[in-house]
Each structure stands twice: as structure tokens, then as C-alpha cells.
Write an enzyme that holds these catalytic residues in place. Structure first.
Site, PDB file in Angstrom:
ATOM      1  N   CYS A  48       0.839  -1.201   0.000  1.00  0.00           N
ATOM      2  CA  CYS A  48       0.000   0.000   0.000  1.00  0.00           C
ATOM      3  C   CYS A  48       0.875   1.252   0.000  1.00  0.00           C
ATOM      4  CB  CYS A  48      -0.942   0.015   1.204  1.00  0.00           C
ATOM      5  SG  CYS A  48      -2.031   1.471   1.199  1.00  0.00           S
ATOM      6  N   CYS A  95      -0.330   4.140   2.368  1.00  0.00           N
ATOM      7  CA  CYS A  95      -0.014   3.890   3.782  1.00  0.00           C
ATOM      8  C   CYS A  95       1.485   4.032   4.039  1.00  0.00           C
ATOM      9  CB  CYS A  95      -0.512   2.516   4.212  1.00  0.00           C
ATOM     10  SG  CYS A  95      -2.320   2.384   4.229  1.00  0.00           S
TER      11      CYS A  95
END
Length: 178
Positions: A131, A134
Site C-alpha cells: 500500500c 499507507c
């Protein structure tokens, strides 16, 4: 020692992974809590029963009960957040980034351990789960807290090696059934 067990299970073609597993767990510049919380959270993120079983034993020897639980919480919350934030990013419509997630994630604000350590574990799990949003978010928090890039990189190295260990062992187990 469980790291040694995993090293002994890695085949000869994975010698680099074997050597790296030994190196990242013995020569780290991270504190014991940072290192072993990263190890545990990453082991959980791989979903490999063997890697989880072996590394959780080592982690338990180095972490307080609170830190052990917090590392598990980091893996759990990132399993949710990485899917959500990766998906909203990959859709390509930035409007999704402005919409409230409406997902409970209070553990990030109150993890029960040093927030910097928890953020480091979340970053490492986010690397395994792929991700980018993130990774960027957790890296900014860590850098804002004064953690040097070299220690951020150290957590990423741990994540990479544990993921490679799990991938190799799972592949070998699957090949045994062929």
C-alpha cells in the site's frame, strides 16, 4: 531459536534469504522492541503459519506482553487499512481520498506502546501488503517523530526478508504436494 529453525528450512537456492534473515535479526540498529515488533507484525502479515509460529516464539522472548499485543494489532489494522487505502488510491479518482473512511482504527492513536514503534510496525506491514498511500503516511509520521531514514529502511529490510522467507517456505511446501 526459531530464526535458526527457519534458516535451516530454507533450501540452498535461497541462501541469500537465509543469510539476510540472520543478519536483519542480529545486526539491527533498531531497539529490541522496534525490531521484534516489526518481526512479529511482518510474520503475521505473511499469513504463513510456519513463519508465524517460529518467529512469534522469538518475538515473545524480546517483547513485553503489551508490545506483543500491539504488534499483532499493527498487523490486523493494516490488513484492513492497506486494502482500503490501496484500493481508493488505485481507482485513480482522488475524490475517494476526500471521503471519510468510516472505519474504526483507534488503535493507531492509542496502541499501548510507543507510537513511533507502532508506526514503524505499520509501515513494515504496509510494505508487505503493497500500500503506497499507507507507506507514505507512516513514513511521514516516523520522519516527523525524528526517526532517521536508516531506521525506516531497516524496518523495510526486515519486512522484505521475512516476506521472502515465507514465500520460499510456502512455495517449497506446495511443491512437495505436486
Amino acid at each position: 531459536m526459531s530464526v535458526d529453525t527457519l534458516k535451516s528450512l530454507l533450501p540452498d537456492y535461497a541462501k541469500d534469504t537465509r543469510l539476510n534473515l540472520g543478519s536483519v535479526t542480529t545486526t539491527s540498529s533498531l531497539t529490541d522492541q522496534q525490531l521484534w515488533g516489526t518481526v512479529l507484525a511482518c510474520a503475521l502479515a505473511t499469513r504463513s503459519a510456519r513463519v508465524i509460529a517460529e518467529l512469534s516464539q522469538d518475538a515473545a522472548e524480546h517483547l513485553s506482553a503489551e508490545a506483543f499485543t500491539a504488534a499483532k494489532a499493527a498487523a490486523s489494522i493494516m490488513a484492513m487499512n492497506n486494502v482500503y487505502y490501496r484500493a481508493t488510491h488505485l481507482i485513480g479518482d482522488e475524490t475517494y481520498a476526500t471521503l471519510p473512511a468510516r472505519l474504526r482504527m483507534t488503535v493507531i492513536g492509542n496502541p499501548g506502546v510507543d507510537k513511533t514503534d507502532f508506526e514503524l510496525w505499520c509501515l513494515a506491514v504496509s510494505a508487505i501488503n503493497g500500500c503506497g498511500r499507507c507507506l507514505e503516511s507512516h513514513e511521514q509520521v516516523l520522519r516527523g517523530a525524528g526517526l532517521p531514514r536508516e531506521q525506516v529502511q531497516e524496518a523495510l529490510r526486515v519486512a522484505a526478508v521475512i516476506n521472502a522467507t515465507a514465500a520460499t517456505l510456502e512455495a517449497e511446501a506446495a511443491l512437495q504436494t505436486v
